[in-house]
Enzyme design. Structure first.
Site, PDB file in Angstrom:
ATOM      1  N   ASP A  81       0.874  -1.162   0.000  1.00 30.88           N
ATOM      2  CA  ASP A  81       0.000   0.000   0.000  1.00 30.88           C
ATOM      3  C   ASP A  81       0.918   1.220   0.000  1.00 30.88           C
ATOM      4  O   ASP A  81       1.571   1.512   1.003  1.00 30.88           O
ATOM      5  CB  ASP A  81      -0.902   0.003   1.241  1.00 30.88           C
ATOM      6  CG  ASP A  81      -1.903   1.154   1.238  1.00 30.88           C
ATOM      7  OD1 ASP A  81      -1.630   2.189   0.589  1.00 30.88           O
ATOM      8  OD2 ASP A  81      -2.955   1.033   1.900  1.00 30.88           O
ATOM      9  N   TYR A 177      -9.810  15.705  -9.330  1.00 29.79           N
ATOM     10  CA  TYR A 177      -9.143  14.938 -10.388  1.00 29.79           C
ATOM     11  C   TYR A 177      -8.055  15.784 -11.039  1.00 29.79           C
ATOM     12  O   TYR A 177      -6.929  15.324 -11.261  1.00 29.79           O
ATOM     13  CB  TYR A 177     -10.182  14.508 -11.428  1.00 29.79           C
ATOM     14  CG  TYR A 177      -9.643  13.620 -12.518  1.00 29.79           C
ATOM     15  CD1 TYR A 177      -9.679  12.239 -12.390  1.00 29.79           C
ATOM     16  CD2 TYR A 177      -9.109  14.164 -13.688  1.00 29.79           C
ATOM     17  CE1 TYR A 177      -9.198  11.407 -13.395  1.00 29.79           C
ATOM     18  CE2 TYR A 177      -8.621  13.349 -14.699  1.00 29.79           C
ATOM     19  CZ  TYR A 177      -8.668  11.972 -14.546  1.00 29.79           C
ATOM     20  OH  TYR A 177      -8.172  11.160 -15.545  1.00 29.79           O
ATOM     21  N   LYS A 181      -3.912  14.949 -11.166  1.00 34.04           N
ATOM     22  CA  LYS A 181      -3.170  14.720 -12.407  1.00 34.04           C
ATOM     23  C   LYS A 181      -2.128  15.797 -12.680  1.00 34.04           C
ATOM     24  O   LYS A 181      -1.042  15.514 -13.201  1.00 34.04           O
ATOM     25  CB  LYS A 181      -4.151  14.603 -13.582  1.00 34.04           C
ATOM     26  CG  LYS A 181      -5.125  13.428 -13.453  1.00 34.04           C
ATOM     27  CD  LYS A 181      -4.395  12.101 -13.245  1.00 34.04           C
ATOM     28  CE  LYS A 181      -5.346  10.928 -13.145  1.00 34.04           C
ATOM     29  NZ  LYS A 181      -4.648   9.637 -12.929  1.00 34.04           N
TER      30      LYS A 181
END
Length: 367
Positions: A81, A177, A181
């Site tokens: 993880d 988002y 990015k």
């Protein structure tokens, strides 16, 4: 078209690579392509056989490692993880014990598909989901780089790849988002600067319209019959497999001059042109060229619709339009257009908004 891996050159034989987030999608495609090139690839993620970490998805890192080995490299699956520093530290200690160094780091951990609430603005979006997205998709990259980079310092040809979505500055349809990015692009820029005298190249790379396992399932097709969806979505015709961007990254890693691109955001379609890379089916899709042409066509369609609305509702008023800033103007009223709106918002609706704004600028007696 490549039909067998037996006779492929292995330019990355002896290269030790880590693909963080290799369970499926882009990460799996990159790992497999590195295997084609002969690399030893540590394939990490949270989903292992019998314990999938993502609801509704059955892919595992063991499957990815098997694909790497079958392609001609050596795949090593390690459950990690990447949001937990101790687990990443232990992974890097293992790489150090096994090989003493690391040549290639690919940060592809994402985990934000189920957290992104498309169509919702910042103040409407779940804050918990948005912040968790940053934890998974940005913090994990920082944590992994923090521990892995010491194994790469002063190692000739070392390369760090940040996988992103899109290379331009435009809005990506959702604040959280967009932040995720763009942040990893900035991470590549910053690392390129900090590593400029330590022999390590850092870049960001985006795929085009990705034919991932999730997208194939969403559209109800498989890799064997993916073209069946083109009738419903013409843009799908220019899609690419995850292996395509993987082959582009493998070619970049094998290029002794890749340092010249450090700090840049690169696209699969441009790398494919530079290194003569084909997709699994022998095609060489160019999403950048395709979508630019589509956007121009949509812009012209919008102009036609807006002029028609002006003629109908505001006779004699001229439309001023600027393609570079994507702004429409009628009198003193303006309407800025985001590129995604060209594809997902009806042109009549945009034209109507501009005309509504124009009418509100008029004196009461003129309405």
């Amino acid at each position: 078209m490549r039909s067998s891996t037996a006779d492929l050159p292995r330019p990355l034989r002896g290269t030790i690579a880590l693909v963080a987030g290799a369970t499926r999608g882009t990460g799996r495609g990159i790992a497999r392509a590195l295997g084609e090139a002969g690399a030893t690839v540590y394939c990490t993620g949270r989903s292992v056989r019998g314990q999938p970490a993502t609801a509704g998805r059955n892919e595992t890192i063991e499957e990815t490692a098997d694909l790497v080995t079958a392609a001609g490299g050596q795949g090593i699956a390690v459950r990690v993880d990447h949001t937990i520093p101790d687990e990443v530290h232990a992974l890097v200690d293992r790489v150090r014990a096994d090989h003493g160094a690391l040549d290639l780091l690919v940060n592809d951990v994402w985990g934000g598909d189920d957290l992104t609430q498309w169509g919702k603005s910042l103040w409407e979006h779940s804050l918990d989901d948005g912040l968790l997205m940053q934890r998974r998709a940005v913090h994990s990259h920082i944590i992994t780089s923090h521990f892995a980079i010491p194994l790469m310092l002063d190692r000739s040809g070392a390369l760090i790849v940040e996988v992103t979505d899109g290379i331009g500055p435009g809005y990506r349809g959702n604040v959280f988002y967009d932040l995720a990015k763009v942040s990893v692009i900035r991470l590549a820029v910053a690392l390129a600067y900090e590593l400029r005298n330590r022999g390590v190249t850092a870049v960001a790379v985006t795929p085009g319209f990705l034919r991932s396992e999730r997208m194939l399932d969403l559209f109800g097709v498989t890799e064997a019959n993916w073209r069946d969806h083109i009738a419903r979505d013409p843009h799908w015709s220019e899609s690419e497999t995850p292996l395509f961007v993987g082959r582009c990254i493998a070619a970049l890693a094998a290029d002794p001059q890749h340092w010249r691109m450090s700090g840049r955001a690169l696209a699969s379609w441009d790398l494919a042109e530079q290194y003569a890379i084909d997709d699994a089916d022998g095609r060489r899709p160019h999403w950048g060229r395709y979508i630019a042409a589509q956007a121009d066509a949509k812009w012209n369609e919008l102009l036609t619709r807006t002029r028609d609305e002006l003629a109908r509702r505001a006779h004699g008023v001229e439309l001023a339009a600027d393609r570079e800033t994507m702004t429409l103007r009628a009198g003193d009223a303006t309407r800025a257009v985001l590129e995604p709106e060209l594809f997902f918002t009806d042109a009549k609706s945009i034209a109507g908004e501009l005309l509504d704004r124009y009418e509100r600028t008029l004196p009461e007696r003129s309405r």
